[in-house]
Design a protein around this motif. Structure first.
Motif, PDB file in Angstrom:
ATOM      1  N   SER A 171       0.828  -1.209   0.000  1.00 24.17           N
ATOM      2  CA  SER A 171       0.000   0.000   0.000  1.00 24.17           C
ATOM      3  C   SER A 171       0.859   1.255   0.000  1.00 24.17           C
ATOM      4  N   SER A 172       1.917   1.270   0.819  1.00 22.96           N
ATOM      5  CA  SER A 172       2.788   2.440   0.877  1.00 22.96           C
ATOM      6  C   SER A 172       3.559   2.617  -0.430  1.00 22.96           C
ATOM      7  N   GLN A 173       3.958   1.489  -1.050  1.00 26.10           N
ATOM      8  CA  GLN A 173       4.655   1.552  -2.338  1.00 26.10           C
ATOM      9  C   GLN A 173       3.714   2.100  -3.418  1.00 26.10           C
ATOM     10  N   ALA A 174       2.467   1.665  -3.380  1.00 27.12           N
ATOM     11  CA  ALA A 174       1.483   2.149  -4.349  1.00 27.12           C
ATOM     12  C   ALA A 174       1.241   3.648  -4.164  1.00 27.12           C
ATOM     13  N   ALA A 175       1.108   4.078  -2.919  1.00 28.53           N
ATOM     14  CA  ALA A 175       0.865   5.497  -2.634  1.00 28.53           C
ATOM     15  C   ALA A 175       2.008   6.357  -3.156  1.00 28.53           C
ATOM     16  N   ALA A 176       3.239   5.840  -3.061  1.00 27.22           N
ATOM     17  CA  ALA A 176       4.398   6.590  -3.550  1.00 27.22           C
ATOM     18  C   ALA A 176       4.337   6.803  -5.058  1.00 27.22           C
TER      19      ALA A 176
ATOM     20  N   ALA B  92      -5.869  -1.160   1.605  1.00 26.88           N
ATOM     21  CA  ALA B  92      -5.025  -2.146   2.271  1.00 26.88           C
ATOM     22  C   ALA B  92      -5.828  -3.292   2.865  1.00 26.88           C
ATOM     23  N   GLN B  93      -7.123  -3.117   3.035  1.00 28.11           N
ATOM     24  CA  GLN B  93      -7.966  -4.181   3.550  1.00 28.11           C
ATOM     25  C   GLN B  93      -9.302  -4.156   2.815  1.00 28.11           C
ATOM     26  N   GLY B  94     -10.011  -5.272   2.882  1.00 27.35           N
ATOM     27  CA  GLY B  94     -11.344  -5.322   2.288  1.00 27.35           C
ATOM     28  C   GLY B  94     -11.396  -5.768   0.845  1.00 27.35           C
ATOM     29  N   ARG B  95     -10.282  -6.309   0.329  1.00 22.37           N
ATOM     30  CA  ARG B  95     -10.255  -6.772  -1.058  1.00 22.37           C
ATOM     31  C   ARG B  95     -10.379  -8.288  -1.110  1.00 22.37           C
ATOM     32  N   ASP B  96     -10.842  -8.773  -2.275  1.00 20.66           N
ATOM     33  CA  ASP B  96     -10.968 -10.211  -2.492  1.00 20.66           C
ATOM     34  C   ASP B  96      -9.841 -10.716  -3.389  1.00 20.66           C
ATOM     35  N   HIS B  97      -9.740 -12.043  -3.441  1.00 20.18           N
ATOM     36  CA  HIS B  97      -8.795 -12.707  -4.349  1.00 20.18           C
ATOM     37  C   HIS B  97      -9.510 -13.892  -4.967  1.00 20.18           C
ATOM     38  N   GLY B  98      -9.274 -14.112  -6.260  1.00 19.46           N
ATOM     39  CA  GLY B  98      -9.916 -15.242  -6.922  1.00 19.46           C
ATOM     40  C   GLY B  98      -9.294 -15.533  -8.272  1.00 19.46           C
TER      41      GLY B  98
ATOM     42  N   ARG C  91      -8.566  -0.078 -15.805  1.00 17.39           N
ATOM     43  CA  ARG C  91      -9.851  -0.061 -15.081  1.00 17.39           C
ATOM     44  C   ARG C  91      -9.978  -1.273 -14.162  1.00 17.39           C
ATOM     45  N   LEU C  92      -9.493  -2.425 -14.608  1.00 13.23           N
ATOM     46  CA  LEU C  92      -9.533  -3.624 -13.778  1.00 13.23           C
ATOM     47  C   LEU C  92      -8.636  -3.481 -12.557  1.00 13.23           C
ATOM     48  N   TYR C  93      -7.440  -2.916 -12.756  1.00 12.14           N
ATOM     49  CA  TYR C  93      -6.555  -2.692 -11.614  1.00 12.14           C
ATOM     50  C   TYR C  93      -7.210  -1.759 -10.598  1.00 12.14           C
ATOM     51  N   LYS C  94      -7.759  -0.672 -11.087  1.00 18.41           N
ATOM     52  CA  LYS C  94      -8.388   0.288 -10.167  1.00 18.41           C
ATOM     53  C   LYS C  94      -9.547  -0.353  -9.422  1.00 18.41           C
ATOM     54  N   ALA C  95     -10.351  -1.120 -10.140  1.00 20.27           N
ATOM     55  CA  ALA C  95     -11.497  -1.764  -9.500  1.00 20.27           C
ATOM     56  C   ALA C  95     -11.055  -2.744  -8.423  1.00 20.27           C
ATOM     57  N   ASN C  96      -9.960  -3.466  -8.686  1.00 19.06           N
ATOM     58  CA  ASN C  96      -9.509  -4.483  -7.742  1.00 19.06           C
ATOM     59  C   ASN C  96      -8.794  -3.900  -6.533  1.00 19.06           C
ATOM     60  N   TYR C  97      -8.036  -2.831  -6.746  1.00 19.98           N
ATOM     61  CA  TYR C  97      -7.188  -2.322  -5.658  1.00 19.98           C
ATOM     62  C   TYR C  97      -7.684  -1.037  -5.005  1.00 19.98           C
TER      63      TYR C  97
END
Length: 241
Positions: free
Chosen positions: A78-83, A90-96, A120-126
């Motif tokens: 999360s911190s790397q992404a913010a940079a 950082a929480q509340g996401r799914d994996h599949g 758009r898929l990246y934004k929706a997922n993360y």
């Protein structure tokens, strides 16, 4: 010059790595001559489509991490992404399973929308807390957001065989060239970069690959010396004696 990127929407480092690569590409003097193609790679290909878990739960089960270790890892990403200026929950996401997403991305490539749909898929997922897994209507919604026809996207997703061969071909090719993890960037089929490297690494690679591009050496003339050729103005027709 061509850059191919093997990646998976379920890979957070692919999300970060893409941003770092694009930062380097934006400053590259020849960026308009660089073709970027996204290739399929499933991190969890054996997972059933209906086996959707919270991301942190997946980490504890798949890698034997404690909950605290999994959370610390995700917070680091999360911190790397913010940079990089990226939104990241950082929480509340799914994996599949991401196979349907990869199939849809191959369809989007035919519509010249592959890059937009990948974003758009990246934004929706993360960055959004609504799952993108095992939900065709959610994927249709995201496809429509980048200009893809809803019925066309729905038809692709409803047919499990649609673009399946394209996904598998990308994955076979990844194995053949030695890709064992993503993101993996291939420049001109000569240089490979593994991981979400700093933008400076991508800048160096782009510069080196561009500088080593070799123009064709003509053999038997250039086409401007009377030889019969086809060009922008049509095909030369030999004059009859």
């Amino acid at each position: 010059m061509r850059v191919e990127i093997w990646s998976d929407i379920a890979c957070p480092w692919c999300y970060v790595g893409k941003a770092r690569f694009e930062k380097a590409l934006a400053a590259f003097p020849h960026r308009d001559a660089v073709e970027v193609i996204y290739r399929s790679y499933e991190l969890d290909a054996g997972r059933a489509k209906d086996d959707v878990l919270p991301f942190l739960t997946m980490l504890t089960k798949k890698y034997g991490m404690s909950r605290a270790e999994a959370q610390a890892m995700d917070e680091n990403i999360s911190s790397q992404a913010a940079a990089e200026g990226l939104e990241y929950c950082a929480q509340g996401r799914d994996h599949g399973n991401t196979f349907d997403m990869h199939r849809l991305l191959h369809f989007a490539k035919e519509q010249d929308k592959q890059g937009e749909l990948t974003d758009r898929l990246y934004k929706a997922n993360y960055a959004e807390r609504r799952s993108v897994f095992n939900d065709h209507e959610r994927l249709v919604e995201l496809a429509v957001a980048v200009g893809i026809d809803a019925d066309a996207a729905r038809t692709v997703l409803a047919d499990p065989s649609a673009y399946a061969d394209d996904v598998r071909a990308d994955e076979r090719e990844a194995a053949q060239i030695g890709v064992t993890g993503v993101p993996f960037f291939v420049l001109e089929r000569k240089y490979g970069i593994s991981g979400a490297q700093p933008a400076e690494v991508f800048t160096q690679a782009l510069t080196q690959a561009w500088g080593e591009r070799t123009p064709l050496e003509p053999i038997g003339g250039t086409g401007s010396d009377g030889a019969d050729v086809c060009g922008p103005e049509g095909c030369a027709v030999p004059q009859q004696g």
